[in-house]
Scaffold this motif. Structure first.
Motif, PDB file in Angstrom:
ATOM      1  N   LEU A   1       0.833  -1.205   0.000  1.00  0.00           N
ATOM      2  CA  LEU A   1       0.000   0.000   0.000  1.00  0.00           C
ATOM      3  C   LEU A   1       0.866   1.252   0.000  1.00  0.00           C
ATOM      4  CD1 LEU A   1      -2.751  -0.981   2.576  1.00  0.00           C
ATOM      5  CD2 LEU A   1      -3.076  -0.603   0.127  1.00  0.00           C
TER       6      LEU A   1
ATOM      7  N   GLN B   1     -19.151  11.760   3.286  1.00  0.00           N
ATOM      8  CA  GLN B   1     -19.378  10.340   3.546  1.00  0.00           C
ATOM      9  C   GLN B   1     -20.868  10.063   3.770  1.00  0.00           C
ATOM     10  OE1 GLN B   1     -15.210  10.770   5.155  1.00  0.00           O
ATOM     11  NE2 GLN B   1     -15.956   9.037   6.333  1.00  0.00           N
TER      12      GLN B   1
ATOM     13  N   GLU C   1     -22.795  10.801   0.106  1.00  0.00           N
ATOM     14  CA  GLU C   1     -22.710   9.655  -0.790  1.00  0.00           C
ATOM     15  C   GLU C   1     -23.694   8.554  -0.403  1.00  0.00           C
ATOM     16  OE1 GLU C   1     -17.992  10.061  -1.975  1.00  0.00           O
ATOM     17  OE2 GLU C   1     -18.621   8.516  -0.586  1.00  0.00           O
TER      18      GLU C   1
ATOM     19  N   GLN D   1     -14.983   4.844   8.019  1.00  0.00           N
ATOM     20  CA  GLN D   1     -14.160   5.216   6.862  1.00  0.00           C
ATOM     21  C   GLN D   1     -13.051   6.193   7.257  1.00  0.00           C
ATOM     22  OE1 GLN D   1     -16.701   6.564   3.559  1.00  0.00           O
ATOM     23  NE2 GLN D   1     -18.290   5.178   4.282  1.00  0.00           N
TER      24      GLN D   1
ATOM     25  N   THR E   1     -12.492  10.013   4.353  1.00  0.00           N
ATOM     26  CA  THR E   1     -12.145   8.733   3.727  1.00  0.00           C
ATOM     27  C   THR E   1     -11.010   8.926   2.724  1.00  0.00           C
ATOM     28  OG1 THR E   1     -13.068   6.710   2.831  1.00  0.00           O
ATOM     29  CG2 THR E   1     -13.711   8.775   1.742  1.00  0.00           C
ATOM     30  N   LEU E   2     -10.322   7.841   2.426  1.00  0.00           N
ATOM     31  CA  LEU E   2      -9.132   7.900   1.582  1.00  0.00           C
ATOM     32  C   LEU E   2      -9.499   7.404   0.191  1.00  0.00           C
ATOM     33  CD1 LEU E   2      -6.816   6.570   4.377  1.00  0.00           C
ATOM     34  CD2 LEU E   2      -6.982   8.926   3.546  1.00  0.00           C
TER      35      LEU E   2
ATOM     36  N   GLU F   1      -7.624   4.803  -2.002  1.00  0.00           N
ATOM     37  CA  GLU F   1      -7.637   3.365  -1.702  1.00  0.00           C
ATOM     38  C   GLU F   1      -8.937   2.691  -2.112  1.00  0.00           C
ATOM     39  OE1 GLU F   1      -6.441   2.252   2.189  1.00  0.00           O
ATOM     40  OE2 GLU F   1      -4.607   3.424   2.123  1.00  0.00           O
ATOM     41  N   GLU F   2      -9.852   3.433  -2.689  1.00  0.00           N
ATOM     42  CA  GLU F   2     -11.162   2.882  -3.026  1.00  0.00           C
ATOM     43  C   GLU F   2     -11.152   2.118  -4.352  1.00  0.00           C
ATOM     44  OE1 GLU F   2     -14.243   6.238  -1.287  1.00  0.00           O
ATOM     45  OE2 GLU F   2     -13.600   6.237  -3.377  1.00  0.00           O
ATOM     46  N   HIS F   3     -12.151   1.280  -4.512  1.00  0.00           N
ATOM     47  CA  HIS F   3     -12.384   0.616  -5.798  1.00  0.00           C
ATOM     48  C   HIS F   3     -13.885   0.601  -6.036  1.00  0.00           C
ATOM     49  CE1 HIS F   3      -8.446  -0.835  -4.471  1.00  0.00           C
ATOM     50  NE2 HIS F   3      -8.157  -0.906  -5.749  1.00  0.00           N
ATOM     51  N   LEU F   4     -14.361   1.544  -6.844  1.00  0.00           N
ATOM     52  CA  LEU F   4     -15.802   1.615  -7.090  1.00  0.00           C
ATOM     53  C   LEU F   4     -16.225   0.526  -8.074  1.00  0.00           C
ATOM     54  CD1 LEU F   4     -16.540   5.451  -7.219  1.00  0.00           C
ATOM     55  CD2 LEU F   4     -16.229   3.920  -5.277  1.00  0.00           C
ATOM     56  N   ALA F   5     -17.468   0.113  -7.925  1.00  0.00           N
ATOM     57  CA  ALA F   5     -18.024  -0.907  -8.827  1.00  0.00           C
ATOM     58  C   ALA F   5     -19.311  -0.350  -9.439  1.00  0.00           C
ATOM     59  CB  ALA F   5     -18.277  -2.199  -8.057  1.00  0.00           C
ATOM     60  N   SER F   6     -20.007  -1.185 -10.187  1.00  0.00           N
ATOM     61  CA  SER F   6     -21.154  -0.668 -10.945  1.00  0.00           C
ATOM     62  C   SER F   6     -22.245  -0.119 -10.025  1.00  0.00           C
ATOM     63  CB  SER F   6     -21.718  -1.774 -11.840  1.00  0.00           C
ATOM     64  OG  SER F   6     -22.369  -2.752 -11.051  1.00  0.00           O
TER      65      SER F   6
ATOM     66  N   ASP G   1     -21.878   1.599  -7.528  1.00  0.00           N
ATOM     67  CA  ASP G   1     -21.453   2.888  -6.994  1.00  0.00           C
ATOM     68  C   ASP G   1     -21.629   4.008  -8.003  1.00  0.00           C
ATOM     69  OD1 ASP G   1     -20.310   1.839  -4.465  1.00  0.00           O
ATOM     70  OD2 ASP G   1     -18.941   0.813  -5.833  1.00  0.00           O
TER      71      ASP G   1
ATOM     72  N   VAL H   1     -22.651   7.334  -6.606  1.00  0.00           N
ATOM     73  CA  VAL H   1     -21.569   8.004  -5.881  1.00  0.00           C
ATOM     74  C   VAL H   1     -20.640   8.699  -6.865  1.00  0.00           C
ATOM     75  CG1 VAL H   1     -19.503   7.552  -4.493  1.00  0.00           C
ATOM     76  CG2 VAL H   1     -21.699   6.481  -3.882  1.00  0.00           C
TER      77      VAL H   1
ATOM     78  N   CYS I   1     -11.588  -2.493   0.727  1.00  0.00           N
ATOM     79  CA  CYS I   1     -11.015  -1.931  -0.501  1.00  0.00           C
ATOM     80  C   CYS I   1     -12.078  -1.352  -1.417  1.00  0.00           C
ATOM     81  CB  CYS I   1     -10.170  -2.980  -1.222  1.00  0.00           C
ATOM     82  SG  CYS I   1     -11.140  -4.298  -1.964  1.00  0.00           S
ATOM     83  N   HIS I   2     -13.339  -1.593  -1.111  1.00  0.00           N
ATOM     84  CA  HIS I   2     -14.419  -1.020  -1.900  1.00  0.00           C
ATOM     85  C   HIS I   2     -14.578   0.469  -1.573  1.00  0.00           C
ATOM     86  CE1 HIS I   2     -19.060  -0.766  -2.530  1.00  0.00           C
ATOM     87  NE2 HIS I   2     -18.423  -0.317  -3.595  1.00  0.00           N
TER      88      HIS I   2
ATOM     89  N   GLY J   1     -14.193   1.705   1.907  1.00  0.00           N
ATOM     90  CA  GLY J   1     -13.482   2.154   3.095  1.00  0.00           C
ATOM     91  C   GLY J   1     -14.138   1.907   4.436  1.00  0.00           C
TER      92      GLY J   1
END
Lengths: 407, 407, 407
Positions: free
Chosen positions: A15, A192, A195, A334, A338-339, A342-347, A349, A352, C82-83, C85
């Motif tokens: 990281l 936060q 969202e 978070q 929040t950071l 380090e996030e990983h958005l998906a469908s 999201d 957001v 990891c999504h 937070g």
């Protein structure tokens, strides 16, 4: 011996230094988002909060004193007396304004110095001193303040959801951060929560599968979601297929500057959204929520509040908070901010992502010298139309009455 | 809707980044004001505070250990043992000095290492180690310390107000920050109190008009004030016209290094000032006051203490502190160090301006390699003459006896 | 008046800006010592600490979540999902891993994302997400973790002192920082304790002369000490001449990475060392100790704990801690990280100097791209032989049986 891994990838050792995105988080004066937020009016208290006893408030990272002179005019001033810095929290409220305890300088609600008790004749030069202040205005039971550049001050908006009352309805104010799922002062960045408003998929998971029924059973159904931009933000339409063949359609909006427009998650009525919540950024790492809603009985808004196994959040132990997390735990854990790195958005999201993009665009408008969306400079255009609500619809998308559902 | 302002000027939005003036506030080693203060002796405790149990003290931002060896010599040493850093707070006081708990190194009151328990023969090289220490001296029931450069150490001053006792008088020590209007450790910069000493106009306002009679009714009269420089600081002469045609003349002084020379505000006697207070800067953002006074009965000094509606500060609720502020609230609410860049002084602040100028001049003397005023290097010249007091005078300025007032 | 000093040298005024040596203190990722420590396995909890309830742990400055999936596999993951937070502290432990409370992403103990509750079909792209994680392994009743670069992961060591049990012995775990002389979480840098291990002279002074008998009377005798390097650190041999003509020989070791190998200071048995303590650096300014020992009765290890006048540390008042200091006070009072620039080592500190040099050399090995001592990459070589213990010896250095001493 049970051993996990060896030589595998993905170790936390890799990281990097994490960071947050200031464009939709930081609220201080001079920050990108802080300057956007300063183009709007924000609630700083209820009508009763502005009274004859000076009250300390913190708004967008600024400490201020809220009061109401004995003629009834609300005032919001910088806490440090412009004379020698004693706090006006210890000031005496009078007919004309607030008087500093230390040397008796009297300021009106616009900061004009009216009298200097320690100076000959009440101060020959008093007209040259001014206590830093902010404009305030009252509406819907709240006191709103404008903390931005004076030349850019918009009119205070009206909202259709609160202006048009149905028969038997009246407005009720709730200042206890309803919707944040916990205490009144929430120790994390306001976005936060913002969202969370356009994130309908968390409802059946966090408030259903993980922690049991926190609202009502229907909310535990995984919805189909369609997002769209509104004039002032992002709308999430969620569709839940009910056992009776009907569909529960909820239309939830996050709107500039900080509005949460969320139909009652306890699903009592099928109608346009009952309330508006203003997410007030106290500072970069704290927020609170002021709600105003249309009700038929006093206390109706507070009754929206989430329960976990029948218990209110404030009555739960730390272990219960851990075992039955809600919005508060999901937001606050978070971190203070929040950071995003380090996030990983998906469908799921997408709402957001749309909201971040929308707010970032408005930040850039301000940086480019333009007025952000939702600021209006004449009373005639001050009415904001919000379109949220929750409804039962049939297979064709046609609304049906609740009676149909009960059948 | 009541609305305040729109397009007006003076909004707090225009405030810049505030700052304080380090020249008369910061007390750390190497700072301008810290180096000035280090040219003088400061009280670090009462005689009893220096005992067989090591005591932690904090002076001018430095943490130190005060003790008294079993032969009666007071000592003030750096807390970290010069060997491996364990604190001498856990040391054992012996006849010859203080011994570290960890490896038994013994230091005398001048830091000389006398014995090393863990070394062969008590340490062949012990003479080469020295615990950092400061000189101390006892007078008037207090232990004073000199934290400055050794070659610049002045003699410990004497004061006429404490050396010349009238018949029946004796000296009493009070270490509870009398004059600060609240608790013992005051959480703000020392100069916020020092300024209060030469600010007589605040008395009738803060202690009279705003919070009711905190001292005696006469103090509630707005005085005429004349400021003057003294040899060691600034004197405020305040004149209050009494109902009987006489005038109450109070002569109050703030003197180097940190002396508050204030006649009893409860106005019991008409005489030269009864006591001296040393404002001890604990660090940049905390201070306390040690008072020594001439009394005729034990406890007389503590009886000076302000009461608010008959209550002591410590017995008041937070709401009472808010509603009846005193010196503590006026000083502390200016913040840890007040922000001079945001101030606006007026004519009644002339004493404050003079005091800042006076102290700043002394800071510059030190920076220029000169000795500041009030440092004396031979015992013969060590007596400081202070001229404060309070008196009744007639229209010609002639002092009259209290009996005349009673008439 | 008693006066101390005037014009003498050694005043604390001359002290410069102090500093610590990062090479054997700081533990964060990327720091010299932190990267050395990351080449070894460290205990992060007992077997029971890894369970179905996620547990927050802090190791080498990193916050992590320890859990055990319902199949029994321990896991250690980064707390921020990891999504988006939310903390996995609020996660739900399942058969396959841990599921985030917010949107239901499920991760196995190696961080692989197995399911995304909010995504269609459980997440078509779930394979591309990975929760940051660390390898863990169980041994001796503890869960160990490896926080270093994956390609450098050594095998988990075995220790002769814990592998070879005598008749009737079994292993016992103690996670309450036995040996630190106070509470469980020690608020100072770990190396302040590590040094204490190879500092036998402090025992008769701190635990004898200063505070009375904290262990047993023999420990109060000033020993003769001989230091030597071992394969993994420094050994202190201390020799105490007893009244019966025999000598008590204690052989104490500080070994890489953080091992304290100390014979029972309550001196019950004369044998090889009974236990190993792992000094776990929680972060730069906190540590705790995990101990595993060979015992014949449950609770034997906890019974080692120091008593002061018969009282346990936790039951003593602050005044008692001041008057009867122990290891806790000696270590913690050095400050969060001791200031090496202010120290003055003497001949009895040779073990400390050797230990600093030894650890610094290993830091440099890592910086030079080499493997530090004590890292082994095949199971065959994973056994570490430690040679500590305490024995009675006669004038010729020949061990005698305890019975001889009793005679």
């Amino acid at each position: 011996m049970t051993r996990t891994g060896a030589g595998s990838t993905g170790a936390a050792y890799a990281l990097g230094t994490p960071s947050h995105d200031a464009f939709f988080t930081e609220v201080g004066k001079g920050t990108p988002c802080g300057e956007l937020l300063r183009r709007y009016w924000h609630p700083v208290g209820t009508l009763a909060d502005a009274g004859a006893t000076p009250r300390q408030v913190r708004v967008l990272g600024e400490d201020l004193i809220l009061f109401r002179d004995l003629q009834g005019r609300p005032g919001l001033v910088h806490p440090r007396c412009c004379h020698r810095g004693a706090s006006l929290y210890y000031g005496r409220v009078e007919a004309e304004g607030i008087r500093c305890c230390y040397h008796g300088w009297l300021f009106d609600v616009q900061g004009n110095c009216l009298h200097q008790m320690a100076e000959p004749g009440g101060g020959a030069r008093r007209g040259s001193f001014r206590q830093p202040w902010y404009p305030v205005a009252e509406r819907y039971g709240l006191v709103f303040a404008y903390l931005g550049p004076p030349s850019k001050m918009p009119v205070l908006p009206r909202y259709n959801l609160l202006d048009d009352l149905d028969e038997g309805e009246f407005l009720e104010v709730n200042d206890r951060s309803l919707g944040a799922g916990g205490g009144v002062i929430v120790p994390c960045n306001w976005f936060q929560h913002f969202e969370n408003v356009v994130d309908p998929m968390h409802a059946p998971i966090l408030h259903g599968s993980i922690s049991g029924v926190q609202f009502v059973p229907q909310m535990g159904i995984l919805p189909e979601v369609k997002f769209e931009y509104s004039e002032l933000g992002v709308i999430a339409n969620s569709y839940r297929k009910l056992d009776n063949g009907l569909t529960l359609h909820r239309r939830t909006e996050a709107a500039l500057p900080t509005l949460r427009v969320v139909p009652n998650p306890r699903v009592r009525n099928f109608c346009r959204t009952e309330s508006i919540g203003w997410v007030l950024p106290i500072d970069d790492t704290h927020f609170r929520i002021y709600v105003v809603g249309r009700v038929r009985e006093a206390g109706e808004i507070e009754a929206y509040r989430t329960r976990f196994n029948g218990k209110l959040w404030a009555d739960m132990s730390e272990a219960e908070h851990r075992d039955f997390p809600g919005d508060w735990e999901a937001m606050v854990s978070q971190g203070p901010i929040t950071l995003h790195s380090e996030e990983h958005l998906a469908s799921s999201d997408r709402g957001v992502a749309m909201l971040r993009r929308f707010v970032t665009q408005q930040v850039k408008r301000v940086q480019d010298g333009l007025d952000p969306l939702g600021t209006c400079f004449d009373e005639a255009g001050a009415l904001v139309r919000l379109t949220g609500g929750q409804y039962l619809i049939d297979a064709d998308g046609t609304p049906v009455t609740p009676a149909a559902e009960a059948a």
